[in-house]
Design an enzyme around this catalytic site. Sequence first.
Site, PDB file in Angstrom:
ATOM      1  N   GLY A 313     -10.156 -72.666  51.498  1.00  0.00           N
ATOM      2  CA  GLY A 313      -9.010 -73.387  52.274  1.00  0.00           C
ATOM      3  C   GLY A 313      -8.893 -74.438  51.780  1.00  0.00           C
ATOM      4  O   GLY A 313      -8.964 -74.665  50.482  1.00  0.00           O
ATOM      5  N   GLU A 314      -8.701 -75.519  52.625  1.00  0.00           N
ATOM      6  CA  GLU A 314      -8.435 -77.086  52.257  1.00  0.00           C
ATOM      7  C   GLU A 314      -6.982 -77.245  51.457  1.00  0.00           C
ATOM      8  O   GLU A 314      -6.769 -78.365  50.990  1.00  0.00           O
ATOM      9  CB  GLU A 314      -9.585 -77.468  51.247  1.00  0.00           C
ATOM     10  CG  GLU A 314     -10.961 -77.600  51.894  1.00  0.00           C
ATOM     11  CD  GLU A 314     -11.914 -77.872  50.859  1.00  0.00           C
ATOM     12  OE1 GLU A 314     -11.628 -78.490  49.992  1.00  0.00           O
ATOM     13  OE2 GLU A 314     -13.043 -77.655  51.351  1.00  0.00           O
ATOM     14  N   GLY A 315      -6.440 -76.072  51.151  1.00  0.00           N
ATOM     15  CA  GLY A 315      -5.340 -76.102  50.173  1.00  0.00           C
ATOM     16  C   GLY A 315      -5.768 -75.979  48.833  1.00  0.00           C
ATOM     17  O   GLY A 315      -4.746 -76.155  47.700  1.00  0.00           O
TER      18      GLY A 315
END
Length: 347
Positions: A313-315
């Site tokens: 995740g997190e980008g």
Amino acid sequence: MQLHNSIKMTDTSMLADELQHKIDFKTKPLGALGSLEQLAYKIGIVQQTVSPELIKPYMVVFAADHGIAASGVSAYPQEVTYQMVMNFLGGGAAINVFCRQHGITIKIVDAGVNFDFPPGLELIGKKVRKSSRNMLEEPAMTLDEYSKALENGRSVVSEIAESGCNIIGFGEMGIGNTSASSLMMSKLFDLPLADCIGRGTGLDDVQLLHKLHILSEVIDRYPYLVTADEIAQTLGGLEIVQMMGAMEEAYQKNMLIMVDGFIASIAVAAVWKKNPQILENCIFCHVSDENAHQKLLEMLGQKALLNLNLRLGEGTGCSLAYPLIQSAVNFLNEMSSFEDAHVSNKD
């Protein structure tokens, strides 16, 4: 109005032909740059030009907690959400490393973290409430909270757009958010819950069965959900809904939208149910190692740029894909044509 639409379709058709011609007559065999050619074409169509450019790329990470986390659906405790937000703000997370590497401005949004952050941090405060509600007991959000979350997401992107940014990526942080995403996917596409569930942050087999049991109880509790808004309000998370609003605003501003993994793709899917045109602006950056993401991409008719078995995740997928997106623009703008380079094309 009909005349205006007719003119616009004609102009787009002419642009499409010009773009394809420009791509095809670069100094390479036809189609030799593969997916980069399709990406360059897509970007040109979005920006309505044969010479597109990427301006001031941004990455926005929305963070929030989930009431359902108290039911043991994640391998990590809820406090990891705020701890990771502090890590983002300190510049020490994977997303920070990759954004620095590629010149992407990163912004962190508190959409609903169950923590009181001290003042003075480089944190965009959009907290609707401290954590969504526990879906086993009540909908994740009230209608007012849901509407506020959408508006908060829109406002974040509206402010960023004022800087001139025309490409933006979205990531998330929230212990329990793969559970919310699995529930949303099951309802949005009328799929068996088991097809939508994965190991999230790293559940073992016993924990995965527990997750399926808990989420099945949630599904059974809300048989009446139909629309994307009802589904997101009842089963979503505050960071997911703020991403939805942010994506809607990015589309309205005609930005390129970099989509990260499973959770960000669910946010897109919910918006797509309301506005299918949003996919025209979306670049799906990677296919997650989360079990259901590949299925979700197929249902949206999309192919991701990367497959690196990421599930962070997190980008992170967006930031890693950004150089490829830049390469697609660069070859379109800078690579010689056969005529320019005085190279013979095939007969």
